[in-house]
Structure formats: C-alpha cells, structure tokens
Scaffold this active site. Structure first.
Site, PDB file in Angstrom:
ATOM      1  N   TYR A   1      18.260 -97.594   4.779  1.00 58.22           N
ATOM      2  CA  TYR A   1      18.335 -98.786   3.928  1.00 58.22           C
ATOM      3  C   TYR A   1      18.085-100.068   4.723  1.00 58.22           C
ATOM      4  O   TYR A   1      18.652-101.123   4.418  1.00 58.22           O
ATOM      5  CB  TYR A   1      19.691 -98.844   3.226  1.00 58.22           C
ATOM      6  CG  TYR A   1      19.785 -97.917   2.029  1.00 58.22           C
ATOM      7  CD1 TYR A   1      18.816 -97.941   1.020  1.00 58.22           C
ATOM      8  CD2 TYR A   1      20.850 -97.030   1.889  1.00 58.22           C
ATOM      9  CE1 TYR A   1      18.890 -97.093  -0.078  1.00 58.22           C
ATOM     10  CE2 TYR A   1      20.937 -96.178   0.774  1.00 58.22           C
ATOM     11  CZ  TYR A   1      19.950 -96.229  -0.202  1.00 58.22           C
ATOM     12  OH  TYR A   1      20.037 -95.400  -1.302  1.00 58.22           O
TER      13      TYR A   1
ATOM     14  N   HIS B   1      18.105 -90.993  -5.048  1.00 59.04           N
ATOM     15  CA  HIS B   1      17.156 -91.875  -4.365  1.00 59.04           C
ATOM     16  C   HIS B   1      15.778 -91.234  -4.414  1.00 59.04           C
ATOM     17  O   HIS B   1      15.655 -90.020  -4.271  1.00 59.04           O
ATOM     18  CB  HIS B   1      17.550 -92.059  -2.888  1.00 59.04           C
ATOM     19  CG  HIS B   1      16.437 -92.653  -2.075  1.00 59.04           C
ATOM     20  ND1 HIS B   1      16.228 -94.014  -1.981  1.00 59.04           N
ATOM     21  CD2 HIS B   1      15.439 -92.075  -1.356  1.00 59.04           C
ATOM     22  CE1 HIS B   1      15.152 -94.243  -1.226  1.00 59.04           C
ATOM     23  NE2 HIS B   1      14.655 -93.083  -0.844  1.00 59.04           N
TER      24      HIS B   1
ATOM     25  N   GLU C   1      10.580 -92.553   5.385  1.00 55.41           N
ATOM     26  CA  GLU C   1      11.824 -91.877   5.019  1.00 55.41           C
ATOM     27  C   GLU C   1      11.758 -90.368   5.312  1.00 55.41           C
ATOM     28  O   GLU C   1      12.736 -89.777   5.772  1.00 55.41           O
ATOM     29  CB  GLU C   1      12.113 -92.114   3.531  1.00 55.41           C
ATOM     30  CG  GLU C   1      12.439 -93.583   3.248  1.00 55.41           C
ATOM     31  CD  GLU C   1      12.522 -93.899   1.760  1.00 55.41           C
ATOM     32  OE1 GLU C   1      12.350 -92.988   0.918  1.00 55.41           O
ATOM     33  OE2 GLU C   1      12.761 -95.077   1.433  1.00 55.41           O
TER      34      GLU C   1
HETATM   35  P1  IDP Z   1      16.037 -98.209  -5.427  1.00 45.60           P
HETATM   36  O1  IDP Z   1      17.102 -97.211  -5.052  1.00 45.60           O
HETATM   37  O2  IDP Z   1      15.797 -98.231  -6.922  1.00 45.60           O
HETATM   38  O3  IDP Z   1      14.773 -98.058  -4.626  1.00 45.60           O
HETATM   39  P2  IDP Z   1      16.614-100.526  -3.748  1.00 45.60           P
HETATM   40  O4  IDP Z   1      16.333-101.945  -4.128  1.00 45.60           O
HETATM   41  O5  IDP Z   1      15.750 -99.889  -2.709  1.00 45.60           O
HETATM   42  O6  IDP Z   1      16.613 -99.675  -5.110  1.00 45.60           O
HETATM   43  O7  IDP Z   1      18.145-100.478  -3.307  1.00 45.60           O
HETATM   44  C1  IDP Z   1      18.670 -99.298  -2.722  1.00 45.60           C
HETATM   45  C2  IDP Z   1      20.045 -99.007  -3.315  1.00 45.60           C
HETATM   46  O8  IDP Z   1      20.921-100.102  -3.069  1.00 45.60           O
HETATM   47  C3  IDP Z   1      20.045 -98.838  -4.838  1.00 45.60           C
HETATM   48  O9  IDP Z   1      19.715 -97.540  -5.263  1.00 45.60           O
HETATM   49  C4  IDP Z   1      21.464 -99.186  -5.195  1.00 45.60           C
HETATM   50  O10 IDP Z   1      22.341 -98.082  -4.918  1.00 45.60           O
HETATM   51  C5  IDP Z   1      21.775-100.307  -4.206  1.00 45.60           C
HETATM   52  N1  IDP Z   1      21.494-101.631  -4.761  1.00 45.60           N
HETATM   53  C6  IDP Z   1      20.285-102.213  -4.946  1.00 45.60           C
HETATM   54  N2  IDP Z   1      20.402-103.454  -5.469  1.00 45.60           N
HETATM   55  C7  IDP Z   1      21.731-103.656  -5.629  1.00 45.60           C
HETATM   56  C8  IDP Z   1      22.506-104.779  -6.122  1.00 45.60           C
HETATM   57  O11 IDP Z   1      21.983-105.813  -6.538  1.00 45.60           O
HETATM   58  N3  IDP Z   1      23.866-104.605  -6.120  1.00 45.60           N
HETATM   59  C9  IDP Z   1      24.469-103.471  -5.676  1.00 45.60           C
HETATM   60  N4  IDP Z   1      23.789-102.414  -5.183  1.00 45.60           N
HETATM   61  C10 IDP Z   1      22.437-102.501  -5.171  1.00 45.60           C
HETATM   62 MG    MG Z   2      14.255 -98.410  -2.632  1.00 42.46          MG
END
Ligand code: IDP
Ligand code: MG
Length: 148
Positions: A49, A125, A136
């Site tokens: 992440y 994920h 990844e």
């Molecule tokens: P994704 O999993 O849909 O690719 P990403 O933006 O890559 O989304 O974020 C990774 C993970 O971080 C998300 O799956 C979620 O668990 C968490 N996350 C993302 N944005 C937020 C937020 O605004 N608040 C809390 N957790 C978040």
């Molecule tokens: Mg993502």
C-alpha cells in the site's frame, strides 16, 4: 493475456467467503495461475500500500489487513494470481467501488463489504492497472510460484 493480483482480506476470510469470491472471479473465464496462504508482515503490507503513504487512513488499513478488526487466529491472507483477457479491468468491475457503501449491489464489495470502526472492510483486493499488477505480483509471489 493479463495477470492480476487478488488478496482475500481478513473480513472475507472470517465470513468464509473465499470460495464464493473465487468462484465469481473464475466465472469471468479467468484462470488461477498462482495461489498461496500468506501471513503478511506489516512491512509487506506497507510496501503493498505504498500509494497510501501519508494518508490519514493508511495505519487503519494496515491494521485491518493484519486481522486486527476481525476474529482470526493469525495474520493470514489468501493471495491469488488470476489471468485472462482484460483480467485487470474485469476483476475490478466485479469488485465494485472501493467504498463498500457506494459499491453497486451486484458487486463483490457491494454484497460482502461493510464499514466498521471507520475502516472499509471491502473483502478483496485486486490490482488497479498493469503497472500495479506487475509490482504487486512480484511483491507477493516468487517467479516460480506463478504459472507461465
Ligand atoms: P482499491 O482497493 O479500490 O484499489 P485504493 O485507493 O488503492 O482502493 O485503497 C486501498 C485500500 O485502502 C482500500 O481497499 C480501502 O481498504 C482503503 N481505503 C481507500 N480509501 C480509503 C478512505 O478514504 N478511507 C479509509 N480507507 C480507505
Ligand atoms: Mg488500489
């Protein structure tokens, strides 16, 4: 042929949804090219992440991914490499939006995700782009653990 990294997250493991999720993704015509149980370290999750570094929620996400919000005896995650035509976009469409409360109700996150203690528990994920997928897969799998 594209490859994408899938992680079954602790909320889905706790609810015993791994088979349901995999079967929905296999039904897209995707093949399993790699599969393993991983007890992820905090360092691995922070690397995974890396794009979230500096956000207010990264610590909560890492804690969630280590099982802190669920009732599991260990830090396990289930990791898969799925492959097929346009696998990355098709899996993301099957997952739905990141926020499970905004995800369409026919998607995996819309059906199985929730927000608890301010943390998005969104079940699974999947890589968001070919660049992310390559990075990844290399992070979670050795080359010899993935079918050519
Ligand atoms: P994704 O999993 O849909 O690719 P990403 O933006 O890559 O989304 O974020 C990774 C993970 O971080 C998300 O799956 C979620 O668990 C968490 N996350 C993302 N944005 C937020 C937020 O605004 N608040 C809390 N957790 C978040
Ligand atoms: Mg993502």
């Amino acid at each position: 042929m594209e490859q994408t990294l899938i992680l079954i997250k602790p909320d889905a493991i706790e609810k015993r949804l791994t088979g349901v999720i995999l079967s929905r993704l296999e039904a897209l015509g995707l093949d399993i090219a790699g599969a393993k149980v991983v007890c992820a370290t905090e360092a691995l999750l922070r690397e995974h992440y890396a794009n979230l570094k500096g956000t207010a929620f990264v610590d909560g996400v890492v804690k969630f991914m280590m099982g802190d919000y669920n009732h599991l005896p260990d830090h396990r995650l289930y990791a898969f490499v799925l492959r097929g035509e346009n696998a990355i976009a098709r899996v993301r469409a099957a997952l739905g939006a990141t926020n499970p409360e905004k995800a369409d109700p026919w998607t995996l996150r819309g059906q199985f995700g929730c927000i608890k203690e301010g943390v998005m528990q969104n079940a699974v994920h999947a890589s968001g782009s070919p660049q992310d997928a390559a990075r990844e897969i290399a992070l979670w799998f050795k080359p010899e653990e993935v079918l050519k």
